[in-house]
Write a protein that holds these residues in place. Structure first.
Motif: not given
Length: 144
Positions: A108-126
């Motif tokens: 899931l993390i790899v998917y977010l990093q590659r295909f949903r970088p904005q969502d991944y960034q939000c996850l890191l901010e949270v």
């Protein structure tokens, strides 16, 4: 290391007359076996430079050939052939200098990093000031 099969292989240099000569002596072709190997290495050829040969054999799985005589440098003619994936991974970690206890990020993390970088960034901010999201590692903090 687990006990395995010992393969003895002898190579012969043949010429164009070899098949005909074998037939004259009564030899026949019993069966033909063909297969395809895909070899893997790093861009810097780290495996080949240490005489390690990682391949995926068609319809057979992964194999890693490593020098069979420890402490002897240069090309070898005696190899250990590993086919159990845990043993292969352990040897690759050793030769590539990666610690076996490092954890890979979740799918899931790899998917977010590659295909949903904005969502991944939000996850890191949270999770930035708290515990990291499950499946992330220290390398994740530099992404984004």
């Amino acid at each position: 290391m687990a006990q395995g099969l010992i393969e003895v292989e002898r190579k012969f240099v043949t010429g164009p007359e070899t098949e005909g000569r074998l037939q004259e002596l009564g030899g026949t072709l019993e069966h033909r076996v063909t297969f395809r190997d895909i070899y893997y290495d790093t861009p810097e050829l780290n495996l080949m430079r240490t005489d390690y040969w990682l391949r995926q054999r068609e319809n057979s799985g992964w194999e890693l050939k490593i020098p069979g005589m420890a402490g002897v440098s240069g090309p070898h003619n005696v190899y250990l052939e590993l086919t159990a994936e845990p043993e292969i991974v352990a040897q690759l970690y050793k030769v590539l200098g990666v610690l076996a206890q490092e954890s890979a990020p979740s799918k899931l993390i790899v998917y977010l990093q590659r295909f949903r970088p904005q969502d991944y960034q939000c996850l890191l901010e949270v999770y930035g000031s708290r515990e990291k999201p499950e499946g992330t590692n220290d390398a994740d903090s530099g992404l984004g």
